[in-house]
Design a protein around this motif. Structure first.
Motif, mmCIF file in Angstrom:
data_model
loop_
_atom_site.group_PDB
_atom_site.id
_atom_site.type_symbol
_atom_site.label_atom_id
_atom_site.label_comp_id
_atom_site.label_asym_id
_atom_site.label_seq_id
_atom_site.Cartn_x
_atom_site.Cartn_y
_atom_site.Cartn_z
ATOM 1 N N LEU A 1 -6.182 -15.946 8.296
ATOM 2 C CA LEU A 1 -4.894 -16.061 7.598
ATOM 3 C C LEU A 1 -4.753 -14.969 6.545
ATOM 4 O O LEU A 1 -3.676 -14.703 6.057
ATOM 5 C CB LEU A 1 -4.788 -17.434 6.929
ATOM 6 N N HIS A 2 -5.880 -14.360 6.180
ATOM 7 C CA HIS A 2 -5.867 -13.276 5.206
ATOM 8 C C HIS A 2 -6.242 -11.992 5.927
ATOM 9 O O HIS A 2 -7.398 -11.798 6.281
ATOM 10 C CB HIS A 2 -6.868 -13.538 4.083
ATOM 11 N N ASN B 1 -0.121 3.042 8.383
ATOM 12 C CA ASN B 1 -1.121 4.091 8.407
ATOM 13 C C ASN B 1 -0.536 5.306 9.101
ATOM 14 O O ASN B 1 0.009 5.206 10.184
ATOM 15 C CB ASN B 1 -2.359 3.618 9.164
ATOM 16 N N TYR C 1 -1.414 -1.345 -4.327
ATOM 17 C CA TYR C 1 -2.661 -0.602 -4.135
ATOM 18 C C TYR C 1 -2.305 0.762 -3.566
ATOM 19 O O TYR C 1 -1.210 0.954 -3.032
ATOM 20 C CB TYR C 1 -3.544 -1.398 -3.159
ATOM 21 N N GLN C 2 -3.240 1.707 -3.656
ATOM 22 C CA GLN C 2 -3.032 3.065 -3.149
ATOM 23 C C GLN C 2 -1.701 3.624 -3.674
ATOM 24 O O GLN C 2 -1.405 3.539 -4.852
ATOM 25 C CB GLN C 2 -3.108 3.065 -1.620
ATOM 26 N N CYS D 1 -4.667 -18.130 -2.478
ATOM 27 C CA CYS D 1 -3.462 -18.069 -1.637
ATOM 28 C C CYS D 1 -3.743 -18.518 -0.211
ATOM 29 O O CYS D 1 -4.822 -18.298 0.312
ATOM 30 C CB CYS D 1 -2.896 -16.653 -1.618
ATOM 31 N N ASP D 2 -2.711 -19.115 0.391
ATOM 32 C CA ASP D 2 -2.853 -19.531 1.789
ATOM 33 C C ASP D 2 -2.737 -18.334 2.731
ATOM 34 O O ASP D 2 -3.311 -18.319 3.806
ATOM 35 C CB ASP D 2 -1.759 -20.548 2.139
ATOM 36 N N ARG D 3 -1.924 -17.353 2.328
ATOM 37 C CA ARG D 3 -1.704 -16.189 3.186
ATOM 38 C C ARG D 3 -1.792 -14.902 2.378
ATOM 39 O O ARG D 3 -1.318 -14.840 1.246
ATOM 40 C CB ARG D 3 -0.298 -16.230 3.813
ATOM 41 N N VAL D 4 -2.421 -13.889 2.962
ATOM 42 C CA VAL D 4 -2.419 -12.556 2.375
ATOM 43 C C VAL D 4 -1.842 -11.605 3.413
ATOM 44 O O VAL D 4 -2.288 -11.584 4.560
ATOM 45 C CB VAL D 4 -3.851 -12.095 1.985
ATOM 46 N N THR E 1 -7.192 -13.946 -2.814
ATOM 47 C CA THR E 1 -7.569 -14.363 -1.464
ATOM 48 C C THR E 1 -8.174 -15.768 -1.490
ATOM 49 O O THR E 1 -8.203 -16.455 -0.481
ATOM 50 C CB THR E 1 -8.564 -13.389 -0.784
ATOM 51 N N VAL E 2 -8.656 -16.178 -2.665
ATOM 52 C CA VAL E 2 -9.209 -17.534 -2.776
ATOM 53 C C VAL E 2 -8.078 -18.549 -2.955
ATOM 54 O O VAL E 2 -8.061 -19.600 -2.324
ATOM 55 C CB VAL E 2 -10.180 -17.634 -3.979
ATOM 56 N N LEU F 1 -9.480 -4.827 -8.745
ATOM 57 C CA LEU F 1 -9.534 -5.377 -7.384
ATOM 58 C C LEU F 1 -9.985 -6.835 -7.397
ATOM 59 O O LEU F 1 -9.743 -7.580 -6.457
ATOM 60 C CB LEU F 1 -10.483 -4.545 -6.523
ATOM 61 N N GLY F 2 -10.649 -7.223 -8.489
ATOM 62 C CA GLY F 2 -11.083 -8.615 -8.613
ATOM 63 C C GLY F 2 -9.904 -9.581 -8.563
ATOM 64 O O GLY F 2 -10.025 -10.704 -8.060
ATOM 65 N N THR G 1 -0.339 -7.558 4.299
ATOM 66 C CA THR G 1 -0.338 -6.160 3.859
ATOM 67 C C THR G 1 0.920 -5.448 4.303
ATOM 68 O O THR G 1 1.383 -5.653 5.435
ATOM 69 C CB THR G 1 -1.530 -5.398 4.479
ATOM 70 N N THR H 1 -15.585 -5.423 -3.205
ATOM 71 C CA THR H 1 -15.127 -6.357 -4.254
ATOM 72 C C THR H 1 -15.112 -7.791 -3.720
ATOM 73 O O THR H 1 -15.600 -8.719 -4.368
ATOM 74 C CB THR H 1 -13.725 -5.978 -4.757
ATOM 75 N N LEU H 2 -14.546 -7.966 -2.516
ATOM 76 C CA LEU H 2 -14.511 -9.309 -1.917
ATOM 77 C C LEU H 2 -15.929 -9.857 -1.767
ATOM 78 O O LEU H 2 -16.203 -11.023 -2.068
ATOM 79 C CB LEU H 2 -13.833 -9.262 -0.552
ATOM 80 N N PHE I 1 -17.441 -11.039 -4.862
ATOM 81 C CA PHE I 1 -16.890 -12.345 -5.223
ATOM 82 C C PHE I 1 -17.265 -13.413 -4.189
ATOM 83 O O PHE I 1 -16.664 -14.475 -4.142
ATOM 84 C CB PHE I 1 -15.364 -12.268 -5.356
ATOM 85 N N LEU J 1 -7.269 -9.143 -6.776
ATOM 86 C CA LEU J 1 -6.930 -9.276 -5.362
ATOM 87 C C LEU J 1 -7.898 -10.243 -4.694
ATOM 88 O O LEU J 1 -7.502 -11.120 -3.920
ATOM 89 C CB LEU J 1 -6.981 -7.899 -4.688
ATOM 90 N N ALA J 2 -9.181 -10.083 -5.035
ATOM 91 C CA ALA J 2 -10.195 -10.984 -4.468
ATOM 92 C C ALA J 2 -9.895 -12.426 -4.856
ATOM 93 O O ALA J 2 -9.993 -13.340 -4.019
ATOM 94 C CB ALA J 2 -11.595 -10.575 -4.945
ATOM 95 N N ARG K 1 0.804 -1.223 0.000
ATOM 96 C CA ARG K 1 0.000 0.000 0.000
ATOM 97 C C ARG K 1 0.834 1.269 0.000
ATOM 98 O O ARG K 1 0.312 2.366 -0.134
ATOM 99 C CB ARG K 1 -0.890 0.017 1.245
#
Lengths: 135, 119
Positions: free
Chosen positions: B114-115, A134, A43-44, A125-128, A122-123, A115-116, A130, B26-27, B30, A118-119, A11
């Protein structure tokens, strides 16, 4: 050891050295340990990493180049959020034509993505994780 | 496997809140069932009445869209509410239900995902 698939979300801009550096160091470490990096999603302010026109001062790390080299060695996606990229003046040839801009500057190896993507990461990958503080 | 989005930024002076909500919508589109936690300065995002005159769009209207995306409940760090002098009653009229969590519960929530994306 279980092999894990990672998606990293960056970010922060490439000039925010410590955070931007943490992201690439983390990517290197996980690859060294035999894990898989599927996608880095910028992102950003992170999309500024995808500019081919950055000229870091002498002595500063060129984060864009570092990502390109790492990607060449390990084959993963370097995706810049298309909406954030357009806000920040990062465009590929196609978008440059669409918006009738005078030039395009998306760095080699990077792609513009929604962004899709990224979504979907998340399906798959085992880990996300960031990166980016801030303020 | 649902994603936890941690809202940690003030709604004023930056676009983090809006950018996070874009990710959440978005999430949800989906069907990833995003989970939201408001923490730290992020709790200010829940004070829709306190909308200030800033060039950034206020996030209030987007919160109203969450139930349409099946996000009915959001988690709120109780300690952060106290730190920012926000009373639970002030969160009653929000378009989403707020479930207050103790520090231990916040910790459990973070550990169970995990996310995690922090904004």
């Amino acid at each position: 050891m279980t092999q894990l698939t990672y998606c990293l979300v960056v970010r922060c801009g490439p000039h925010q050295q410590s955070q931007a550096l943490s992201a690439i160091e983390f990517a290197r470490s996980l690859l060294e340990r035999g894990h898989k990096l599927e996608r880095v999603f910028f992102y950003q302010q992170g999309v500024l990493t995808a500019s081919s026109l950055r000229s870091p001062a002498q002595g500063d790390l060129d984060i864009t180049k570092q990502w390109q080299q790492l990607q060449k060695a390990h084959e993963f996606d370097l995706d810049a959020c298309i909406a954030a990229a357009l806000h920040n003046g990062i465009v590929n040839e196609e978008e440059s034509q669409r918006y009738e801009l005078s030039a395009h500057n998306l760095a080699q190896g990077f792609a513009l993505a929604g962004l899709g993507q990224l979504a979907s990461a998340t399906v798959t990958c085992d880990r996300v994780m960031t990166f980016g503080a801030n303020l | 496997m649902s994603s936890l989005i941690v809202m940690r930024s003030t709604p004023y002076g930056n676009t983090n809140a809006k950018d996070a909500l874009d990710v959440i919508l978005t999430l949800a589109a989906f069907e990833q069932e995003p989970v939201m936690l408001y923490q730290g300065l992020g709790v200010q995002q829940l004070l829709l009445e306190a909308s200030m005159d800033t060039p950034f769009k206020h996030v209030g209207k987007i919160l109203g869209a969450l139930p349409m995306y099946d996000v009915e409940t959001v988690y709120v760090d109780q300690t952060s509410l106290v730190e920012h002098s926000i009373k639970p009653e002030q969160l009653q009229d929000l378009p989403v239900a707020c479930q207050l969590l103790t520090s231990h519960q916040v910790s459990d929530l973070l550990h169970s995902h995990l996310h995690v994306m922090v904004f």
